[in-house]
Each structure stands twice: as C-alpha cells, then as structure tokens.
Design a protein around this motif. Structure first.
Motif, PDB file in Angstrom:
ATOM      1  N   ILE A 150      44.630 131.684  37.203  1.00  0.00           N
ATOM      2  CA  ILE A 150      45.831 132.094  36.485  1.00  0.00           C
ATOM      3  C   ILE A 150      47.050 132.138  37.747  1.00  0.00           C
ATOM      4  CG2 ILE A 150      47.262 133.432  35.390  1.00  0.00           C
ATOM      5  CD1 ILE A 150      44.467 134.482  33.940  1.00  0.00           C
ATOM      6  N   PRO A 151      48.117 131.291  37.138  1.00  0.00           N
ATOM      7  CA  PRO A 151      49.426 131.353  37.962  1.00  0.00           C
ATOM      8  C   PRO A 151      50.030 132.518  37.923  1.00  0.00           C
ATOM      9  CG  PRO A 151      49.847 129.951  36.257  1.00  0.00           C
ATOM     10  CD  PRO A 151      48.293 130.139  36.178  1.00  0.00           C
TER      11      PRO A 151
ATOM     12  N   LEU B 284      53.752 134.445  35.173  1.00  0.00           N
ATOM     13  CA  LEU B 284      53.511 135.503  34.195  1.00  0.00           C
ATOM     14  C   LEU B 284      54.885 136.141  33.976  1.00  0.00           C
ATOM     15  CD1 LEU B 284      50.250 137.254  34.785  1.00  0.00           C
ATOM     16  CD2 LEU B 284      50.724 135.350  33.193  1.00  0.00           C
ATOM     17  N   ALA B 285      55.256 136.556  32.529  1.00  0.00           N
ATOM     18  CA  ALA B 285      56.640 137.110  32.339  1.00  0.00           C
ATOM     19  C   ALA B 285      56.669 138.656  32.788  1.00  0.00           C
ATOM     20  CB  ALA B 285      56.693 136.896  30.847  1.00  0.00           C
ATOM     21  N   VAL B 286      57.849 138.826  33.296  1.00  0.00           N
ATOM     22  CA  VAL B 286      58.186 140.229  33.749  1.00  0.00           C
ATOM     23  C   VAL B 286      58.079 141.030  32.375  1.00  0.00           C
ATOM     24  CG1 VAL B 286      60.168 141.939  34.633  1.00  0.00           C
ATOM     25  CG2 VAL B 286      59.539 139.433  35.657  1.00  0.00           C
ATOM     26  N   PRO B 287      57.537 142.197  32.561  1.00  0.00           N
ATOM     27  CA  PRO B 287      57.167 143.143  31.264  1.00  0.00           C
ATOM     28  C   PRO B 287      58.483 143.406  30.771  1.00  0.00           C
ATOM     29  CG  PRO B 287      55.798 143.698  33.067  1.00  0.00           C
ATOM     30  CD  PRO B 287      56.739 142.850  33.636  1.00  0.00           C
ATOM     31  N   ASN B 288      58.583 143.631  29.411  1.00  0.00           N
ATOM     32  CA  ASN B 288      59.698 143.996  28.606  1.00  0.00           C
ATOM     33  C   ASN B 288      61.196 143.236  29.081  1.00  0.00           C
ATOM     34  OD1 ASN B 288      57.979 146.211  27.818  1.00  0.00           O
ATOM     35  ND2 ASN B 288      58.166 147.115  29.864  1.00  0.00           N
ATOM     36  N   SER B 289      61.002 142.092  29.405  1.00  0.00           N
ATOM     37  CA  SER B 289      62.127 141.492  29.757  1.00  0.00           C
ATOM     38  C   SER B 289      62.599 140.882  28.194  1.00  0.00           C
ATOM     39  CB  SER B 289      61.960 140.081  30.796  1.00  0.00           C
ATOM     40  OG  SER B 289      60.956 139.459  30.328  1.00  0.00           O
TER      41      SER B 289
END
Length: 297
Positions: free
Chosen positions: A10-11, A15-20
């Motif tokens: 997994i890259p 991954l998305a920054v949480p809660n953005s």
C-alpha cells in the motif's frame, strides 16, 4: 515504518489525511520512510559505520537496448527477438520470467530524457558516469567501477516474479552494438553478490519494491538485495509506473538532492508533493509508487 503482510503493497504516502475536508495526501504532513523489517536499520547502520563515501557522485544506467530491431543497432540488426537464439542460462531464464509475468520489454523513451537531465545536475564530468544504450549493460552493473559512485540510478525495466522470486531482477541491454544477443538480466542473486557501497540506489522501474514475503523479515526482493550489496537506502516502486510521469518525478527528486542539497528522504517527499499539485500528475498513480526504504538520516 515497518509494514506487515498486504500493507507492504500500500502506498502509505497517498492515504488521505484524517478529517480533511478535501483529499490531502498524507505525505503533505508527514515524511514517511519504509523498512523491510525492524532489524534492517540496525544492520544497515552497523555496516556503514565509519565507511568513507565513494569518490564520485553519480552513475546512471538508462535506456538499454531490448530488441535487435532497435534503430540504434541500425543495419547490423539480425532481426532476432529477445526470445530467439538465447544461448546462456540467464538469457533463457529471462525469457521464461518474461512469459510468466506477461511483460514486453518495449523501449522506455522517457528514460533517456530522465537520464540526461539527472546527469546535467552534476557539472563535473569526472564525477558522473553516463551509461546509455549498449553501455547500460549487465557487465557494467556487475563491474567494480560502480563501487566508485555515491548514487547509482537504474532507469529500465524491472521484473517481479512472485511465482519464482529468484527470476526477479533488473533488465539491461539485451543486445550489443552489432545486434548480437547478450546477457542483460541482472538477477536477484547477482544483486546480492554485488559490492556496491553506494549512499543511494534508485530503481526507476516497475514494481521494484516488491518481493517474496518471509515471515519476520518482510519482503525479500530487489530492495533487500541492494541493501545486502552495501547501499543503506534504496528508492523503489510498488507498481507499474508511467514512463513520462516517472521521468518528471526523478528530475524533481534529483534537483532537490543535487541542487538544493536535501537528504534523499526529504528530496523525494518534496518531489512527490510538487507532482501531486501538478494538474497533469495529481493522481497518486503518477507519483505515489516510489518509496524510499532504509536509512533516512
């Protein structure tokens, strides 16, 4: 960061920054380094402790010749394909591995532009080694000459053979200047046997960060091979990368290292952030495949 099992594929940087509110890749807020296993960093530091840096800066092996029909061979071409008249064991193994992973060794034209741009960042010609076309060979890759360089860059095809990991490797020029087939398959066992005390090895190729999972040791593949050969840090990819986008990413990466004097980990992060903000390459597919593994200091 040491991942386990499928997490190694997994890259994490993408991954998305949480809660953005909108998509913001994790790399914009964190510098992320990967290790094959927890014991690797201690072994790497022990190996390089007190070691002098190699005297020269950069060697680039790029744009090899994969086909006898390549225009660089010209009228001397025999018309043979890669899989014809392969006489050595390694050549036969390459043909077998190519069939098993269903890969066609097409010329990667953007790797030449990539190589020339990277080499131009080292102004002193005595400090750089351009190995393009026929000179991007297995003979050079296994020669003592490469041990003289701090950074070694491979811009070519890589093979990940999960069925037979021993058939994984880096593909270099398969023909000489006369159109005669030659062994250009730098196999995994070849890499483990190299003496390559470089500060950094970059594998600008497809799926070079994958390998066979060994319990307690993570993925054993090209990354581990180059670390065993002497390099404390390796830049590799997690999937089949786009040729043009990779060329752009590598230009930014090397510019950050050689012009801005950033450390490899910081240089790669800055390059990936810049790519992610470029409308043409914003999708993680174009920039998130590459990861730095090993020593981050």
């Amino acid at each position: 960061m040491v991942s386990d099992g499928a997490l190694q594929y997994i890259p994490i940087t993408a991954l998305a920054v949480p809660n953005s509110q909108t998509y913001q890749p994790l790399i914009t807020t964190n510098e992320i380094i990967s290790l094959p296993s927890a014991s690797t960093i201690a072994l790497l530091r022990q190996e390089v402790k007190g070691r002098k840096k190699a005297p020269k800066t950069l060697a680039v092996l790029a744009d090899p010749v994969f086909s006898a029909k390549d225009e660089r061979i010209g009228q001397k071409s025999t018309g043979q394909s890669m899989t014809q008249n392969l006489t050595t064991f390694d050549q036969q193994q390459l043909a077998r591995s190519a069939r098993e992973v269903d890969i066609d060794f097409e010329r990667l034209r953007f790797t030449r532009q990539e190589a020339e741009t990277i080499l131009s960042l080292v102004s002193n010609k005595e400090q750089r080694k351009p190995a393009l076309d026929f000179t991007a060979s297995r003979n050079l890759a296994t020669s003592p000459e490469l041990s003289q360089y701090q950074i070694i860059h491979f811009a070519t095809h890589g093979i990940l053979n999960s069925q037979n990991p021993e058939l994984s490797g880096v593909v270099l020029s398969l023909f000489d200047s006369n159109g005669k087939p030659q062994n250009g398959f730098l196999r995994l066992h070849d890499i483990f046997n190299l003496n390559l005390p470089a500060e950094l090895v970059v594998l600008s190729a497809c799926q070079t960060g994958l390998g066979e999972e060994v319990k307690g040791e993570g993925l054993v593949g090209l990354t581990r091979g180059f670390m065993y050969a002497g390099s404390p840090r390796v830049v590799v990819s997690l999937w089949s990368v786009d040729d043009e986008a990779t060329s752009e990413l590598m230009k930014l990466f090397y510019g950050n290292m050689l012009r801005k004097n950033l450390k490899p980990a910081a240089a790669l992060r800055a390059a990936q952030i810049e790519m992610s903000r470029n409308q043409n390459y914003a999708a993680p597919y174009y920039w998130a495949a590459f990861t730095l593994q090993g020593e981050w200091r």
